[in-house]
Structures are given as structure tokens and as C-alpha cells.
Design an enzyme around this catalytic site. Structure first.
Site, PDB file in Angstrom:
ATOM      1  N   THR A  23       0.860  -1.169   0.000  1.00 58.30           N
ATOM      2  CA  THR A  23       0.000   0.000   0.000  1.00 58.30           C
ATOM      3  C   THR A  23       0.905   1.229   0.000  1.00 58.30           C
ATOM      4  O   THR A  23       1.943   1.243   0.645  1.00 58.30           O
ATOM      5  CB  THR A  23      -1.028  -0.036   1.158  1.00 58.30           C
ATOM      6  OG1 THR A  23      -2.034   0.946   0.910  1.00 58.30           O
ATOM      7  CG2 THR A  23      -0.400   0.255   2.515  1.00 58.30           C
ATOM      8  N   CYS A  29      -3.228   7.001   8.303  1.00 58.37           N
ATOM      9  CA  CYS A  29      -3.768   5.640   8.193  1.00 58.37           C
ATOM     10  C   CYS A  29      -2.748   4.616   8.698  1.00 58.37           C
ATOM     11  O   CYS A  29      -1.577   4.934   8.866  1.00 58.37           O
ATOM     12  CB  CYS A  29      -4.076   5.306   6.739  1.00 58.37           C
ATOM     13  SG  CYS A  29      -5.324   6.342   5.984  1.00 58.37           S
ATOM     14  N   HIS A  46      -5.741  -1.502   5.014  1.00 60.49           N
ATOM     15  CA  HIS A  46      -5.347  -0.085   5.075  1.00 60.49           C
ATOM     16  C   HIS A  46      -6.490   0.646   5.773  1.00 60.49           C
ATOM     17  O   HIS A  46      -7.472   1.033   5.141  1.00 60.49           O
ATOM     18  CB  HIS A  46      -5.126   0.429   3.638  1.00 60.49           C
ATOM     19  CG  HIS A  46      -4.706   1.872   3.533  1.00 60.49           C
ATOM     20  ND1 HIS A  46      -3.874   2.315   2.542  1.00 60.49           N
ATOM     21  CD2 HIS A  46      -5.000   2.958   4.269  1.00 60.49           C
ATOM     22  CE1 HIS A  46      -3.674   3.627   2.676  1.00 60.49           C
ATOM     23  NE2 HIS A  46      -4.361   4.038   3.718  1.00 60.49           N
TER      24      HIS A  46
END
Lengths: 160, 198
Positions: A23, A29, A46
Site C-alpha cells: 500500500t 492511516c 489499510h
């Protein structure tokens, strides 16, 4: 042949060796990797917010608690053993400050705390983590070795 | 959230008016011609954010201001590093482009650019619509675009599954280029559409 599965925001993917999971551009996040090295299978999520309880709306992969729940359910179904699952996490930074002042909510910090708590509750050992700071991270998880490779712009690269 | 075609057009018009004024301010500041693209209006599902913004780990400078008032939202001016350094060099009359990671004068000059761009955007919108808006102080970060965007989206501790972005590209000579993004808060849309009577 090995494929890299790209995980978007509020998203999760399941992969098997020799696949890799990645990711890009994690800020506040958190990227959660849960994996079974024996079965050579794993998942990356995520997440964006700490808890679905505060705001039960929308995509469950957006929240630490509900995303982990789905990941564990699918991994258990595919790998058949919850006891072998282990985790690594990265992210939870705070990218902006106004006149030197941090934003009120400190979402990055709260995300990191929430993910660690949810893993503990589920009894999944957290092998290593790289959270906090004020920089973004791109993470790449190798399902074969269990290595989580972390790249940043100005804070080097590391493997945890 | 669903948005009808006519409402998309209204949001494009908001982008046109606001970003047009922002482009004029940038042009005045730098004493050079600045071109503006036709604004794009995206309704992006979170997991597809990469497709709307390009590579999520591309290294960028972002100037970020909160817009508060009757139609609150978030305004960002996002530039490639060389472009940000070129603008700072121009404004500070430097011989060589500064190092934006460490040069505090350059960072401060760029924050001022953010301030002026977003203020022009907001003033244009207020004049056009009568909606009262005030920009916050500017914040600056140099990092991965995805990381900066997620922080901005999450700042209030909530985020919708789909994010509405009004996206206008500004470009000029000497490789000056940047994206002006306005992300209205969910509750602001009704107020904006009300102005158009739609």
C-alpha cells in the site's frame, strides 16, 4: 510468477506466496499485515479510523476494529488455524501542523493505539511496528519471509 | 452520495470561479502567465483515490488550509518539488532554487502563496454566492501525496466512503505547475447547490 497486490485506502487484500502485498502513501492511516508463515498466506488492510463504534457508517474496511475482524475471518477460513497468525503494522503519522500546533484529534496516534488494542483483544501477537512521526510511508509485505519493507521520502528505508 | 449531472456542472462552475481568481493571484505574484485547466469534479471512492490523484507515493509539496464558514471544506495546493522550489526562488530573488525540505524562508514564502491562493479562491466564491467563508492559517508538508491527502481527509475524525474533489490544474512557464484541490465537507454541498437553486 509473483504478483504485487495493491491495497487502496479503506481496503484489504488476501495473498499467498509468492505474492506480495503493498500500500502506497500511508499518512495517518495504518497498514496492518496479518499472516500465517506456515501456510504462506496473509492479508494487508489499510485502515483510516480507529473505531466503527463512533460512526458506524459505510465500508467496514475503513475502521481498525471491523477491518481486522474481516481479515481474521477470511484468513481463518483459508488457513484453518488462528493460533499461527502474527501481525506487523506501520503508519499513524501526523502530516500537518498549524503554526506549530498539532490538530486537536491526533487521528494517527489514535489509529495506532486502536490497532494495537484490537490485535491484543484478538490474541494476535504483534511482532514489530513502525508508527507515529510526521512522515508518510509506503509498505511492501513479503508473504514468503514475513518481512515488511517500509519506504519513506526523507527518513530512509527499513525492514521490520 | 449521488450527484446529478447538473450538480456536477455547478461544482465545476465553483471550481472555475474560485480557481480562476487563484490563478490570477499566482500570476500577479510571479509576474508570469498562468494557465488554468477546466476543473474536474471527482466523486472518488476511498479505495480508488490513487486513480484520481496519480501515484500515491509521489513526492510533493502540499499547502493546506481549512476553509471555515457556511460551506466549509479543505483547500490544498499541491506542487511537484522543482515547481515549489522554482516559485520560492522567484519570490525571494534567489540565485539558485532553495532546498524546500530545509529552507525555512522558502517554506514560509510558499505558505504565503498558499494563503493568497486560497484567500482569492474564497473571496471569489463569497462574492459570487454570498456564502461567508474564512480560510485558516496555512500548513505546509513535503511528503508522499497519498499520506498528505489521507491526513487532511481524516482530520475531523470521520470520512465518507466517497470523497468529492474539485480539481484544477494551474501551469505556467519555467515548469510551474500545481493542482488546486477543494474538498467541500459533506454538509456544505446543500448550501452550495442552494445558491444555484438546484
Amino acid at each position: 510468477m509473483s504478483t504485487t497486490l495493491v491495497v487502496g485506502m479503506a481496503d484489504y487484500k488476501i495473498g499467498r506466496t509468492p505474492d506480495k502485498l503493498m500500500t502506497a502513501g500511508l499518512g495517518s492511516c495504518i497498514g496492518i499485515c496479518v499472516f500465517d508463515l506456515y501456510a504462506q498466506i496473509g492479508s494487508m488492510g489499510h485502515i483510516m479510523l480507529p473505531s466503527s463504534r463512533e460512526n458506524m457508517k459505510g465500508n467496514p474496511a475503513k475502521y481498525a476494529d471491523t477491518c481486522l475482524e474481516i481479515m481474521l475471518e477470511e484468513l481463518f477460513r483459508l488457513a484453518g488455524n488462528r493460533l499461527r497468525l502474527q501481525a506487523k503494522i506501520a503508519g499513524g503519522a501526523q502530516m500537518f501542523s498549524f503554526n506549530g500546533k498539532a490538530p486537536l484529534l491526533k487521528i494517527g496516534e489514535r489509529n495506532a493505539e486502536a490497532v494495537q488494542q484490537e490485535l491484543k483483544k484478538a490474541g494476535i501477537p504483534l511482532l514489530s511496528y513502525d508508527v507515529g512521526g510526521t512522515h508518510g510511508r509506503t509498505i511492501n509485505f513479503d508473504l514468503k519471509t514475513g518481512n515488511l519493507h517500509i519506504r519513506t521520502i526523507n527518513h530512509g528505508e527499513k525492514v521490520i | 452520495m449521488e450527484i446529478s449531472a447538473i450538480r456536477f456542472e455547478a461544482l465545476k462552475e465553483i471550481g472555475n470561479i474560485g480557481s480562476g481568481h487563484a490563478a490570477t493571484s499566482l500570476s500577479n505574484m510571479l509576474q508570469t502567465r498562468i494557465d488554468m485547466s477546466v476543473p474536474k469534479v471527482w466523486l472518488v471512492p476511498l479505495e480508488k483515490m490513487g486513480e484520481a490523484l496519480g501515484e500515491m507515493d509521489a513526492n510533493r509539496v502540499a499547502l493546506y488550509l481549512k476553509v471555515e464558514g457556511e460551506a466549509s471544506g479543505k483547500a490544498l495546493f499541491v506542487l511537484p518539488i522543482p515547481s515549489a522550489e522554482g516559485i520560492a526562488k522567484n519570490l525571494l530573488w534567489m540565485e539558485e532554487p532553495p532546498d524546500i525540505f530545509h529552507d525555512e524562508m522558502a517554506q514560509s514564502a510558499l505558505r504565503e502563496v498558499g494563503n493568497i491562493l486560497v484567500s482569492s479562491f474564497v473571496i471569489a466564491l463569497t462574492q459570487f454566492s454570498g456564502i461567508q467563508l474564512q480560510p485558516s492559517v496555512p500548513a505546509l508538508a513535503v511528503d508522499m501525496i497519498g499520506a498528505m491527502i489521507d491526513s487532511v481527509l481524516l482530520e475531523d475524525g470521520r470520512v465518507d466512503d466517497n470523497v468529492l474533489i474539485i480539481d484544477t490544474k494551474l501551469s505556467g512557464l519555467d515548469d510551474i505547475e500545481g493542482k488546486f484541490l477543494f474538498i467541500p465537507d459533506e454538509g456544505s454541498l446543500d448550501k452550495i447547490f442552494g445558491v444555484f437553486g438546484i
